[in-house]
Design an enzyme around this catalytic site. Structure first.
Site, PDB file in Angstrom:
ATOM      1  N   TYR A   1       3.733  -5.715  17.411  1.00  0.00           N
ATOM      2  CA  TYR A   1       3.943  -4.958  16.166  1.00  0.00           C
ATOM      3  C   TYR A   1       4.687  -3.650  16.457  1.00  0.00           C
ATOM      4  O   TYR A   1       5.726  -3.354  15.855  1.00  0.00           O
ATOM      5  CB  TYR A   1       2.589  -4.670  15.482  1.00  0.00           C
TER       6      TYR A   1
ATOM      7  N   TYR B   1       0.822  -1.224   0.000  1.00  0.00           N
ATOM      8  CA  TYR B   1       0.000   0.000   0.000  1.00  0.00           C
ATOM      9  C   TYR B   1       0.860   1.280   0.000  1.00  0.00           C
ATOM     10  O   TYR B   1       0.861   2.032  -0.982  1.00  0.00           O
ATOM     11  CB  TYR B   1      -0.930  -0.049   1.222  1.00  0.00           C
TER      12      TYR B   1
ATOM     13  N   ARG C   1     -12.556  -2.512  20.600  1.00  0.00           N
ATOM     14  CA  ARG C   1     -11.572  -3.457  20.078  1.00  0.00           C
ATOM     15  C   ARG C   1     -10.374  -3.401  21.024  1.00  0.00           C
ATOM     16  O   ARG C   1      -9.986  -2.312  21.448  1.00  0.00           O
ATOM     17  CB  ARG C   1     -11.181  -2.982  18.670  1.00  0.00           C
TER      18      ARG C   1
ATOM     19  N   ARG D   1      -8.731   9.731  15.739  1.00  0.00           N
ATOM     20  CA  ARG D   1      -7.449   9.456  15.082  1.00  0.00           C
ATOM     21  C   ARG D   1      -7.099  10.614  14.157  1.00  0.00           C
ATOM     22  O   ARG D   1      -7.960  11.414  13.783  1.00  0.00           O
ATOM     23  CB  ARG D   1      -7.535   8.173  14.231  1.00  0.00           C
TER      24      ARG D   1
END
Ligand code: UDP
Length: 327
Positions: A145, A10, A286, A225
């Site tokens: 990550y 991407y 989440r 965000r």
């Protein structure tokens, strides 16, 4: 020549287009696990692109690229990027992201290549202690990550001290949008990101868009965000390359717009831009999502002379056009 690891993915492919538009010659090194050969073929139509299918975990494969091409600068995107997967399978993340980067850096040392632009992330900061986040904010990532990205930042600083490799670490906030001519865009399987997930519910029957968490300590209860356009981001990489060439100094920069949008605001913006009705369901939070992640990007503006230009609507529209083509 510029080497782009992960150039079939991407962000790498948008950076590739940006460099090709400036008349640069590039080599893409990608194992095509998450990148796409269709993207490489499109890039070849734009300019001078060499492609090598290979894996950074195999030192011989990356070494042969440096033997064959006269590499001046490296842009390093190759790596796994899924937070949830990194929690479930940290071994995969440490092996790929860390060992792959070490193999790349050692090859650079052996071939005396001194400049690298590294794809880092605001996930290296972890839970914000204050907002907006500047580059001095402590880095305490909360998942494997983010830890792989921070480890690589530290490795880069050690390789600067020991071997004189100069690096620019670019810490992205939430990257959205697609190429304005719809030649490349976001293409992940499975898709976990907000904007493509909203758009996919327009095209895929029976697919419902889920909003994760409406009880955050924010004005509308959903997460905030900082959504930065991928073409603006690509421009920052080109500026980082020039900075390395002119200043020959290592540094790190946040890349965001300094404007926050809530999940509900993004959802409404997608409805407005597309004129479509979208099924939505409200779900629990989440795991691992911070309430607010907002960039202070004044350093990139001042030192790199980076000025993101695209509006949120332009970003959403380009992502919409790209999804249309793919459905
Ligand atoms: N999000 C959501 N539904 C989705 C995907 C994301 O509500 O299908 C929310 C997510 O909880 C977060 C924000 O959108 O608050 C941005 O998530 P994304 O995965 O795009 O990026 P992240 O901030 O995790 O890097």
């Amino acid at each position: 020549m510029i080497l782009i690891t992960g150039g079939a993915g991407y962000i790498g492919s948008h950076c590739a287009i940006n460099l090709l538009n400036e008349g640069k010659e590039i080599v893409i090194f990608d194992n095509l696990e998450n990148g796409h050969i269709e993207t490489v073929n499109l890039l070849k139509e734009i300019g001078n692109v060499h492609f090598v299918k290979g894996d950074l975990k195999n030192p011989d494969e990356i070494n042969s690229v440096f033997d064959r091409y006269n590499i001046e600068t490296v842009m390093h995107f190759a790596g796994y990027i899924e937070v949830a997967e990194s929690v479930e399978n940290p071994s995969k993340y440490y092996k790929n992201n860390i060992i792959g980067t070490l193999n790349l850096l050692d090859t650079m040392v052996n071939h005396k290549v001194k400049h690298i632009v590294f794809s880092s992330t605001c996930a290296t900061y972890g839970e914000p202690l204050y907002t907006p986040l500047d580059e001095k904010h402590p880095q305490n990532p909360i998942n494997p990550y983010g830890r792989t990205k921070l480890m690589i930042e530290n490795i880069l600083d050690d390789y600067d001290r020991a071997y004189g490799i100069k690096s620019i670490k670019l810490r992205y906030f939430n990257v959205i949008g697609a190429d304005s001519k719809s030649r490349t865009g976001e293409w992940h399987t499975p898709e976990t990101h907000l904007v493509p997930n909203i758009l996919k519910s327009i095209f895929e029957k029976d697919r419902v868009f889920n909003i994760y968490g409406t009880d955050y300590n924010t004005p509308d209860g959903t997460c905030i965000r900082d959504y930065v356009n991928v073409e603006d981001l690509a421009q920052a990489h080109a500026l980082a390359c020039s900075y390395l060439k002119e200043q020959n100094k290592s540094d790190c920069f946040n890349l965001g717009t300094e404007k926050g949008s809530s999940v509900k605001e993004i959802f409404n913006a997608v409805k407005n831009v597309t004129g479509k009705n979208i099924n939505v369901e409200f779900k629990p939070r989440r795991q691992g999502d911070s309430a607010i992640l907002l960039a202070d990007s004044s350093k990139a503006k001042k030192i790199l002379n980076w000025h993101p230009e695209k509006t949120l609507e332009e970003s959403i529209n380009s992502a919409y056009q790209w999804e249309k083509i793919r459905h």
